[in-house]
Design a protein around this motif. Structure first.
Motif, PDB file in Angstrom:
ATOM      1  N   LYS A  35     -25.220  10.483   6.843  1.00 56.73           N
ATOM      2  CA  LYS A  35     -25.848  11.681   7.236  1.00 56.73           C
ATOM      3  C   LYS A  35     -24.922  12.492   8.046  1.00 56.73           C
ATOM      4  N   ALA A  36     -25.105  13.771   8.175  1.00 52.54           N
ATOM      5  CA  ALA A  36     -24.347  14.579   9.127  1.00 52.54           C
ATOM      6  C   ALA A  36     -24.865  14.318  10.475  1.00 52.54           C
ATOM      7  N   LYS A  37     -23.878  13.992  11.663  1.00 52.98           N
ATOM      8  CA  LYS A  37     -24.262  14.257  12.807  1.00 52.98           C
ATOM      9  C   LYS A  37     -24.661  15.501  13.285  1.00 52.98           C
ATOM     10  N   THR A  38     -25.969  15.503  14.303  1.00 52.21           N
ATOM     11  CA  THR A  38     -26.319  16.679  14.570  1.00 52.21           C
ATOM     12  C   THR A  38     -25.922  16.901  15.906  1.00 52.21           C
ATOM     13  N   GLN A  39     -25.737  18.036  16.445  1.00 53.62           N
ATOM     14  CA  GLN A  39     -25.549  18.103  17.792  1.00 53.62           C
ATOM     15  C   GLN A  39     -26.873  18.629  18.419  1.00 53.62           C
ATOM     16  N   MET A  40     -26.978  17.691  19.845  1.00 45.29           N
ATOM     17  CA  MET A  40     -28.088  18.031  20.723  1.00 45.29           C
ATOM     18  C   MET A  40     -27.881  19.457  21.182  1.00 45.29           C
ATOM     19  N   THR A  41     -29.049  20.242  21.244  1.00 44.52           N
ATOM     20  CA  THR A  41     -29.002  21.478  21.778  1.00 44.52           C
ATOM     21  C   THR A  41     -28.875  21.360  23.337  1.00 44.52           C
ATOM     22  N   THR A  42     -28.343  22.470  23.878  1.00 43.70           N
ATOM     23  CA  THR A  42     -28.360  22.460  25.479  1.00 43.70           C
ATOM     24  C   THR A  42     -29.872  22.181  26.013  1.00 43.70           C
ATOM     25  N   GLN A  43     -30.648  23.019  25.417  1.00 45.24           N
ATOM     26  CA  GLN A  43     -31.846  23.097  25.883  1.00 45.24           C
ATOM     27  C   GLN A  43     -32.588  21.514  25.882  1.00 45.24           C
ATOM     28  N   HIS A  44     -32.319  20.666  24.826  1.00 42.21           N
ATOM     29  CA  HIS A  44     -32.703  19.241  24.726  1.00 42.21           C
ATOM     30  C   HIS A  44     -31.920  18.588  25.862  1.00 42.21           C
ATOM     31  N   LYS A  45     -30.785  18.574  25.919  1.00 37.37           N
ATOM     32  CA  LYS A  45     -29.956  17.893  27.049  1.00 37.37           C
ATOM     33  C   LYS A  45     -30.452  18.062  28.195  1.00 37.37           C
ATOM     34  N   GLU A  46     -31.105  19.525  28.705  1.00 38.82           N
ATOM     35  CA  GLU A  46     -31.375  19.766  29.879  1.00 38.82           C
ATOM     36  C   GLU A  46     -32.565  19.247  30.052  1.00 38.82           C
TER      37      GLU A  46
END
Length: 134
Positions: free
Chosen positions: A3-14
């Protein structure tokens, strides 16, 4: 197939950071409540002083093994007396709790009754916007 790694969105990190910060506020307030909650049979500085005086008299005639136990008890009581001498001002913790408790309770599904059972006062919950119906 990997599976390709997906990046967490800035909103999710916040949102994660906000959740951790809220959790710390709740934890600190509840721990302070626990430490300052009146307990039945809790020692007072006077009762500790009286017990220390008794221990000092007992040490003189005690066997070496019993003397060892009395010395440890004396050390424990002295440490407890020091702790009793410090007071915890939970007003700043309470203010922080009031600001975020409703959103934390909603997110975690925590009811008014659960807060009350843990010792949070009704007026604090009211100021936080947590009512009996929650």
């Amino acid at each position: 197939m990997a599976k390709a790694k997906t990046q967490m969105t800035t909103q999710h990190k916040e949102a994660l950071a906000e959740g951790r910060a809220d959790g710390r506020v709740i934890k600190n307030y509840l721990e302070a409540l626990e430490q300052t909650r009146p307990r039945r049979g809790k020692r007072t500085p006077e009762s500790i002083k009286k017990r220390l005086t008794t221990i000092e008299h007992e040490i003189a005639s005690a066997s070496p093994l019993h003397r060892l136990q009395l010395i440890q008890k004396r050390m424990d009581l002295q440490r407890e007396r020091e702790i009793l001498g410090t007071t915890t001002d939970i007003s700043s913790l309470e203010t922080a709790f009031v600001k975020i408790a409703a959103r934390y309770a909603e997110r975690k599904g925590i009811s008014y009754a659960a807060w009350r059972e843990l010792g949070v006062q009704a007026d604090v919950l009211g100021r936080a916007g947590i009512g009996r119906g929650v």
